[in-house]
Design a protein around this motif. Sequence first.
Motif, PDB file in Angstrom:
ATOM      1  N   ARG A  75       0.841  -1.199   0.000  1.00 42.99           N
ATOM      2  CA  ARG A  75       0.000   0.000   0.000  1.00 42.99           C
ATOM      3  C   ARG A  75       0.874   1.246   0.000  1.00 42.99           C
ATOM      4  O   ARG A  75       1.876   1.295   0.710  1.00 42.99           O
ATOM      5  N   ASP A 149      -2.273  -2.825  -3.745  1.00 45.51           N
ATOM      6  CA  ASP A 149      -3.261  -2.437  -2.744  1.00 45.51           C
ATOM      7  C   ASP A 149      -3.512  -0.940  -2.955  1.00 45.51           C
ATOM      8  O   ASP A 149      -3.124  -0.380  -3.987  1.00 45.51           O
ATOM      9  N   MET A 150      -4.098  -0.299  -1.983  1.00 44.23           N
ATOM     10  CA  MET A 150      -4.421   1.113  -2.126  1.00 44.23           C
ATOM     11  C   MET A 150      -3.183   1.913  -2.557  1.00 44.23           C
ATOM     12  O   MET A 150      -2.107   1.777  -1.968  1.00 44.23           O
ATOM     13  N   GLY A 151      -3.318   2.712  -3.615  1.00 42.92           N
ATOM     14  CA  GLY A 151      -2.224   3.575  -4.065  1.00 42.92           C
ATOM     15  C   GLY A 151      -1.210   2.900  -4.970  1.00 42.92           C
ATOM     16  O   GLY A 151      -0.284   3.548  -5.466  1.00 42.92           O
ATOM     17  N   THR A 195     -10.851  -7.888  -7.769  1.00 38.81           N
ATOM     18  CA  THR A 195     -11.430  -7.659  -6.439  1.00 38.81           C
ATOM     19  C   THR A 195     -12.862  -7.139  -6.576  1.00 38.81           C
ATOM     20  O   THR A 195     -13.770  -7.590  -5.870  1.00 38.81           O
ATOM     21  N   GLY A 233     -11.883   3.808  -6.606  1.00 40.96           N
ATOM     22  CA  GLY A 233     -10.564   3.356  -7.056  1.00 40.96           C
ATOM     23  C   GLY A 233     -10.699   1.998  -7.712  1.00 40.96           C
ATOM     24  O   GLY A 233     -11.766   1.651  -8.230  1.00 40.96           O
ATOM     25  N   ASN A 234      -9.647   1.220  -7.673  1.00 38.61           N
ATOM     26  CA  ASN A 234      -9.683  -0.069  -8.356  1.00 38.61           C
ATOM     27  C   ASN A 234     -10.883  -0.917  -7.932  1.00 38.61           C
ATOM     28  O   ASN A 234     -11.679  -1.353  -8.751  1.00 38.61           O
ATOM     29  N   VAL A 235     -11.026  -1.134  -6.637  1.00 39.84           N
ATOM     30  CA  VAL A 235     -12.058  -2.058  -6.151  1.00 39.84           C
ATOM     31  C   VAL A 235     -13.459  -1.459  -6.333  1.00 39.84           C
ATOM     32  O   VAL A 235     -14.361  -2.096  -6.895  1.00 39.84           O
ATOM     33  N   GLU A 256     -16.213  10.053  -2.428  1.00 39.27           N
ATOM     34  CA  GLU A 256     -14.763  10.102  -2.668  1.00 39.27           C
ATOM     35  C   GLU A 256     -14.102  11.041  -1.653  1.00 39.27           C
ATOM     36  O   GLU A 256     -14.758  11.543  -0.748  1.00 39.27           O
ATOM     37  N   ARG A 257     -12.790  11.297  -1.816  1.00 36.37           N
ATOM     38  CA  ARG A 257     -12.054  12.163  -0.878  1.00 36.37           C
ATOM     39  C   ARG A 257     -12.676  13.554  -0.784  1.00 36.37           C
ATOM     40  O   ARG A 257     -12.686  14.165   0.276  1.00 36.37           O
ATOM     41  N   ALA A 309     -15.424   0.927  -0.051  1.00 33.33           N
ATOM     42  CA  ALA A 309     -14.341   0.344  -0.858  1.00 33.33           C
ATOM     43  C   ALA A 309     -13.130   1.279  -0.884  1.00 33.33           C
ATOM     44  O   ALA A 309     -12.418   1.348  -1.885  1.00 33.33           O
ATOM     45  N   ALA A 310     -12.919   2.011   0.211  1.00 34.25           N
ATOM     46  CA  ALA A 310     -11.795   2.946   0.219  1.00 34.25           C
ATOM     47  C   ALA A 310     -10.746   2.556   1.261  1.00 34.25           C
ATOM     48  O   ALA A 310      -9.644   2.130   0.925  1.00 34.25           O
ATOM     49  N   ASN A 333     -10.627  -3.284   3.273  1.00 39.21           N
ATOM     50  CA  ASN A 333     -10.223  -4.043   4.444  1.00 39.21           C
ATOM     51  C   ASN A 333     -10.527  -3.237   5.699  1.00 39.21           C
ATOM     52  O   ASN A 333     -10.135  -2.070   5.800  1.00 39.21           O
TER      53      ASN A 333
HETATM   54  P1  NAD Z   1      -7.244   2.598  -4.781  1.00 38.60           P
HETATM   55  O1  NAD Z   1      -6.125   3.431  -4.328  1.00 38.60           O
HETATM   56  O2  NAD Z   1      -7.296   2.129  -6.193  1.00 38.60           O
HETATM   57  O3  NAD Z   1      -8.642   3.318  -4.499  1.00 38.60           O
HETATM   58  C1  NAD Z   1      -8.996   3.877  -3.270  1.00 38.60           C
HETATM   59  C2  NAD Z   1     -10.039   4.957  -3.567  1.00 38.60           C
HETATM   60  O4  NAD Z   1     -10.554   5.452  -2.326  1.00 38.60           O
HETATM   61  C3  NAD Z   1      -9.451   6.148  -4.332  1.00 38.60           C
HETATM   62  O5  NAD Z   1     -10.320   6.494  -5.387  1.00 38.60           O
HETATM   63  C4  NAD Z   1      -9.377   7.234  -3.266  1.00 38.60           C
HETATM   64  O6  NAD Z   1      -9.493   8.532  -3.798  1.00 38.60           O
HETATM   65  C5  NAD Z   1     -10.552   6.867  -2.381  1.00 38.60           C
HETATM   66  N1  NAD Z   1     -10.429   7.390  -1.023  1.00 38.60           N
HETATM   67  C6  NAD Z   1      -9.323   7.501  -0.262  1.00 38.60           C
HETATM   68  N2  NAD Z   1      -9.606   8.051   0.922  1.00 38.60           N
HETATM   69  C7  NAD Z   1     -10.940   8.274   0.918  1.00 38.60           C
HETATM   70  C8  NAD Z   1     -11.849   8.816   1.862  1.00 38.60           C
HETATM   71  N3  NAD Z   1     -11.442   9.236   3.047  1.00 38.60           N
HETATM   72  N4  NAD Z   1     -13.158   8.885   1.525  1.00 38.60           N
HETATM   73  C9  NAD Z   1     -13.589   8.456   0.323  1.00 38.60           C
HETATM   74  N5  NAD Z   1     -12.776   7.948  -0.614  1.00 38.60           N
HETATM   75  C10 NAD Z   1     -11.472   7.854  -0.319  1.00 38.60           C
HETATM   76  O7  NAD Z   1      -7.285   1.363  -3.759  1.00 38.60           O
HETATM   77  P2  NAD Z   1      -7.951  -0.045  -3.974  1.00 38.60           P
HETATM   78  O8  NAD Z   1      -6.910  -0.978  -4.482  1.00 38.60           O
HETATM   79  O9  NAD Z   1      -9.246   0.089  -4.676  1.00 38.60           O
HETATM   80  O10 NAD Z   1      -8.202  -0.473  -2.439  1.00 38.60           O
HETATM   81  C11 NAD Z   1      -9.327  -0.013  -1.716  1.00 38.60           C
HETATM   82  C12 NAD Z   1      -9.553  -0.939  -0.512  1.00 38.60           C
HETATM   83  O11 NAD Z   1      -9.708  -2.280  -0.972  1.00 38.60           O
HETATM   84  C13 NAD Z   1      -8.406  -0.980   0.495  1.00 38.60           C
HETATM   85  O12 NAD Z   1      -8.949  -1.172   1.791  1.00 38.60           O
HETATM   86  C14 NAD Z   1      -7.632  -2.209   0.086  1.00 38.60           C
HETATM   87  O13 NAD Z   1      -6.889  -2.771   1.154  1.00 38.60           O
HETATM   88  C15 NAD Z   1      -8.772  -3.123  -0.318  1.00 38.60           C
HETATM   89  N6  NAD Z   1      -8.379  -4.204  -1.225  1.00 38.60           N
HETATM   90  C16 NAD Z   1      -7.811  -3.958  -2.436  1.00 38.60           C
HETATM   91  C17 NAD Z   1      -7.478  -5.029  -3.261  1.00 38.60           C
HETATM   92  C18 NAD Z   1      -6.910  -4.833  -4.644  1.00 38.60           C
HETATM   93  O14 NAD Z   1      -6.810  -5.821  -5.381  1.00 38.60           O
HETATM   94  N7  NAD Z   1      -6.561  -3.638  -5.064  1.00 38.60           N
HETATM   95  C19 NAD Z   1      -7.688  -6.346  -2.825  1.00 38.60           C
HETATM   96  C20 NAD Z   1      -8.286  -6.560  -1.583  1.00 38.60           C
HETATM   97  C21 NAD Z   1      -8.629  -5.481  -0.793  1.00 38.60           C
END
Ligand code: NAD
Length: 477
Positions: A75, A149-151, A195, A233-235, A256-257, A309-310, A333
Amino acid sequence: MSVTAEPSFRDSVDLMFKRATALMDLGPGLEEKIRVCNSTYTVRFGVRLRGKIETFTGYRSVHSEHMEPVKGGIRYSLGVNQDEVEALAALMTYKCALVEAPFGGSKGGLCIDPRKWDEHELEQITRRFAYELIKRDLIHPAQNVPAPDMGTGEREMAWIADQYARMNTTDINAKACVTGKPPHAGGIQGRVEATGRGVQYALREFFRHPEDAAKAGLTGDLSGKRVIVQGLGNVGYHAAKFLSLEDGASITAVIERDGAIVDDAGIDIEDLRAWMNGHAGALADYPRGLHVKDGAAVLESDCDILIPAALEGVIHLGNAARIRAPLIVEAANGPITFGADEILRHKGCIIIPDMYANAGGVTVSYFEWVKNLSHIRFGRMQRRAEESRHIALVTELERLSSDKGLGWTLSPDFKDKYLRGAGELELVRSGLDDTMRAAYQSMRQIWHGRADVHDLRVAAYIVAIDRVAKTYVSKGL
Ligand code: NAD
């Protein structure tokens, strides 16, 4: 076990774990052995950027090595700290056990705001972080395999894979040192969407059981359900896209943020995402729907399904009582704290827990790792043979129909679908769907089968802990 103050993320995971082990009969000491985090490596390293040396702090935590390699994302976020990576590593152990991916649990993180650096700078930082982890075998195809993961995403995973290959020039399995790579760099079709796709499959499986949906006061299937998604984001993006385009759900708010977009008529997810991509990730000026500045307040809006999903801890002691969604799917998570979980359960809210709901990522990562070790794309040997057999069958049916003067013809659409052999993407989706269905069944059996289990989270923990415990016992511990 009720709490009045908010525990840390790691304590929250431990408390949830203990709710389950209180109902289990583990041998003396085994509960602690499974629960504690084996090790956490902290590294501080410098990279020369913009004329000065910038120092970064990173972590790689290994929760359980009952199976190796250990697995878990990396992350990039300013919120990364030891407590967080340890909580996430523990969740990885339980998640892998629940979906029967043969890995222990790990997680990594770099304390960084990725939006502050350009691509070339991020590559330098990522390669340097990877170097630090690779030289300690904390990235290794047989010992520790990170993922996005995130970022982070495909781009960072490709840099990590290349860094490992440069440092291990004769390792024939080098590509298996990390998953979530782009397909042209050893990745697998369907990993980016995995995911979010897993969230969709989890919800489909939930609604296949009308008794389960009824517990949340819901009926029917996903069609027409009003869904709020936090984090595009991705998920969140993939989950929202598939649920709206393929299952007829209506995404009524995206948080979103910088606030939320609310539209009771349903948000066009592709359009919103395209807008955000063109506006540095911001949605505030999106021309459709209503912009609400206080995004977190929208978590409390009326809907059928809430999908955080953030990030972790967004539903907490302070807002849990006001959450109106009858069904919450933890795509992120740890989005619900231990205390909030208790409040929601007492309100009758059904929670599909993170360790199950977002397991699609690690499941397809598992397929990618197997593909890398076998050095061959899924379906390459079988696809055309399968097609030939189907063509032979269809030709024979048409011949019989013509010989007997029956005049039957197979529709071109059926022929098109049936004759085509499965390619990698179809096989990946099929494997993911099967995994999500099987894992739900294993949780459901405990949820419905035991009088002392009242929620899916405890059921998921019981299934996962039991599997980890069996592995430890068979190893002679
Ligand atoms: P990402 O960075 O692609 O997306 C996260 C999104 O959340 C971004 O669009 C961001 O702007 C937004 N965000 C951040 N802070 C925020 C807030 N305070 N309020 C609203 N939105 C906010 O990350 P991701 O990969 O989509 O992961 C998101 C979650 O899913 C995390 O908890 C990660 O651990 C979990 N996860 C991801 C995967 C994966 O394959 N990428 C797998 C399992 C779990």
